[in-house]
Design a protein around this motif. Sequence first.
Motif, short mmCIF file in Angstrom:
data_model
loop_
_atom_site.label_atom_id
_atom_site.label_comp_id
_atom_site.label_asym_id
_atom_site.label_seq_id
_atom_site.Cartn_x
_atom_site.Cartn_y
_atom_site.Cartn_z
N SER A 247 -37.60 -73.73 51.20
CA SER A 247 -37.58 -72.93 49.35
C SER A 247 -36.87 -71.18 50.06
O SER A 247 -37.54 -70.80 50.68
CB SER A 247 -38.30 -72.44 48.63
N PHE A 248 -35.93 -70.78 49.73
CA PHE A 248 -36.26 -69.26 49.01
C PHE A 248 -36.16 -68.78 47.73
O PHE A 248 -36.14 -69.15 46.69
CB PHE A 248 -34.94 -68.92 49.49
N ASP A 249 -37.49 -67.14 47.87
CA ASP A 249 -37.53 -66.63 46.47
C ASP A 249 -36.47 -65.80 46.53
O ASP A 249 -37.23 -64.67 47.80
CB ASP A 249 -38.67 -66.84 46.56
N TYR A 250 -36.68 -64.87 45.65
CA TYR A 250 -36.64 -63.67 45.44
C TYR A 250 -37.03 -62.72 43.57
O TYR A 250 -36.53 -64.05 42.91
CB TYR A 250 -35.20 -63.29 45.39
N SER A 251 -37.57 -61.31 44.06
CA SER A 251 -37.57 -61.40 42.84
C SER A 251 -37.22 -59.92 42.09
O SER A 251 -38.27 -58.82 43.33
CB SER A 251 -39.57 -61.12 42.22
N TYR A 252 -37.00 -59.36 40.68
CA TYR A 252 -36.58 -58.23 40.85
C TYR A 252 -38.36 -57.42 39.73
O TYR A 252 -38.33 -58.07 38.87
CB TYR A 252 -36.02 -57.21 41.53
N TYR A 253 -38.69 -56.44 39.54
CA TYR A 253 -39.45 -55.94 38.91
C TYR A 253 -39.56 -54.49 38.50
O TYR A 253 -39.55 -53.86 39.23
CB TYR A 253 -40.98 -55.99 39.22
N ASN A 254 -39.23 -54.25 37.63
CA ASN A 254 -39.19 -52.50 37.30
C ASN A 254 -39.33 -52.32 35.95
O ASN A 254 -39.71 -52.83 35.28
CB ASN A 254 -36.76 -52.64 36.80
N SER A 255 -39.90 -50.85 36.06
CA SER A 255 -41.07 -50.46 34.31
C SER A 255 -40.46 -48.72 34.85
O SER A 255 -40.02 -47.86 35.75
CB SER A 255 -42.61 -50.47 34.97
N ASP A 256 -40.30 -48.16 33.58
CA ASP A 256 -40.16 -47.12 33.37
C ASP A 256 -41.31 -46.41 32.49
O ASP A 256 -40.72 -47.03 30.99
CB ASP A 256 -38.75 -46.80 32.41
N ARG A 257 -42.60 -45.71 32.05
CA ARG A 257 -42.83 -45.64 31.42
C ARG A 257 -42.79 -44.63 31.01
O ARG A 257 -43.39 -43.74 31.51
CB ARG A 257 -44.87 -46.41 31.23
N ASP A 258 -43.83 -43.66 29.81
CA ASP A 258 -44.04 -42.90 29.41
C ASP A 258 -45.28 -42.75 28.17
O ASP A 258 -45.88 -43.87 27.45
CB ASP A 258 -43.12 -41.90 27.91
N TYR A 259 -45.89 -41.64 29.09
CA TYR A 259 -47.27 -41.94 28.84
C TYR A 259 -47.68 -40.53 27.94
O TYR A 259 -47.52 -39.60 28.58
CB TYR A 259 -48.23 -41.87 29.46
N TYR A 260 -47.98 -40.25 26.46
CA TYR A 260 -48.74 -39.17 25.61
C TYR A 260 -50.32 -39.86 25.60
O TYR A 260 -50.95 -40.40 24.79
CB TYR A 260 -47.93 -40.26 24.53
N GLY A 261 -51.05 -38.62 24.81
CA GLY A 261 -51.70 -38.14 24.86
C GLY A 261 -52.16 -36.70 24.07
O GLY A 261 -51.53 -36.06 23.88
N PRO A 262 -53.71 -36.92 23.93
CA PRO A 262 -53.62 -35.74 23.31
C PRO A 262 -53.85 -34.58 24.10
O PRO A 262 -54.33 -33.11 23.78
CB PRO A 262 -55.10 -35.39 22.49
N SER A 263 -53.80 -34.50 25.22
CA SER A 263 -53.78 -33.36 26.84
C SER A 263 -52.69 -33.14 27.70
O SER A 263 -51.56 -34.43 27.78
CB SER A 263 -55.71 -33.41 26.80
N ALA A 264 -52.91 -32.54 27.95
CA ALA A 264 -51.73 -32.44 29.61
C ALA A 264 -51.82 -34.18 29.57
O ALA A 264 -51.09 -33.81 30.76
CB ALA A 264 -51.72 -30.82 30.35
N PHE A 265 -53.45 -34.29 30.54
CA PHE A 265 -53.27 -34.80 31.62
C PHE A 265 -53.16 -36.10 30.97
O PHE A 265 -52.76 -37.43 32.11
CB PHE A 265 -54.73 -34.81 31.60
N ASP A 266 -52.78 -35.95 29.41
CA ASP A 266 -52.44 -37.53 29.20
C ASP A 266 -50.69 -38.12 29.05
O ASP A 266 -50.40 -39.08 28.71
CB ASP A 266 -52.85 -37.82 28.01
N ASN A 267 -50.30 -37.25 28.97
CA ASN A 267 -48.75 -36.91 28.68
C ASN A 267 -48.63 -36.98 30.26
O ASN A 267 -47.88 -35.87 30.68
CB ASN A 267 -48.22 -36.02 28.05
N LYS B 133 -39.90 -69.97 52.69
CA LYS B 133 -41.22 -71.79 52.34
C LYS B 133 -40.79 -72.25 53.51
O LYS B 133 -39.64 -73.28 52.52
CB LYS B 133 -42.20 -71.33 52.05
N ALA B 134 -41.21 -72.97 54.43
CA ALA B 134 -41.00 -74.32 55.23
C ALA B 134 -41.76 -75.50 54.93
O ALA B 134 -43.00 -74.71 55.14
CB ALA B 134 -40.31 -73.80 56.15
N SER B 135 -41.67 -76.12 54.91
CA SER B 135 -43.26 -77.75 55.33
C SER B 135 -42.06 -78.92 55.60
O SER B 135 -41.65 -79.01 55.34
CB SER B 135 -43.44 -78.06 53.72
N ARG B 136 -43.12 -79.31 56.33
CA ARG B 136 -42.67 -80.79 57.07
C ARG B 136 -43.82 -81.62 57.45
O ARG B 136 -44.43 -81.61 58.18
CB ARG B 136 -42.34 -80.30 58.73
N ASN B 137 -43.56 -82.78 57.09
CA ASN B 137 -44.39 -83.71 57.50
C ASN B 137 -44.16 -83.87 58.26
O ASN B 137 -43.00 -85.04 58.86
CB ASN B 137 -44.37 -85.15 56.14
#
Length: 211
Positions: free
Chosen positions: A1-21, A34-38
């Motif tokens: 079997s062959f598998d392929y996956s793709y994940y992408n994230s783009d996040r903006d964080y906001y908070g009460p201080s500069a540390f949180d932004n 992956k291969a298997s054989r009996n």
Amino acid sequence: SFDYSYYNSDRDYYGPSAFDNYKAKGKRKFYSYKASRNLNNNYKFVGGADFTKDEAIISNNNKSSDLTGLFLENIFDLNNNLTVTLGARQDSHSKFGDHTVYRSTFALRNNGTTYGGSYGTGYRAPSLFELFFAFGGNENLKPEESQNIDIGFSTTVSKNKINLSGSIFKNTVENRIDWPTGSPGYVQVTNKEERQGIEIDIDYKISDRYA
């Protein structure tokens, strides 16, 4: 079997201080074969390889890592009642080099009850965020390592209406990565940590329609 996956994230964080932004962008590509054989009635072979590519923009800097893994599992049916597996995995990380982990299991069937257990080792490299985050990353982090053992049983009682299973387990973790309260960022917890416990599960089939 062959598998392929793709994940992408783009996040903006906001908070009460500069540390949180701050902004966080990242993506992951994963390829696996992956291969298997009996090989005969009592022996099955499973093997393959995978590749993971992580990329992220952290504090306006491009960071990346890749992980190549080779894995092998041997499944032995020693008789009609006992199955044993032995497996190993070899990882090659672009920053942390080579690391090998193992796992073995058994399943013994006797008079309608299955007894099982496993022992394995684990490995986790620090993430790009844990390494390079501007407000708490630590480039001196090392991979986490673990050992895991469990033993348990499963059975059916009361004329196939109740399935009962239980297990005891113990996990040991070394070099755990954490951000403790009061710490300026990620650190390595150098003390060996142990977690142990008991799990019990009961499934009751009320009728053919409800369970």
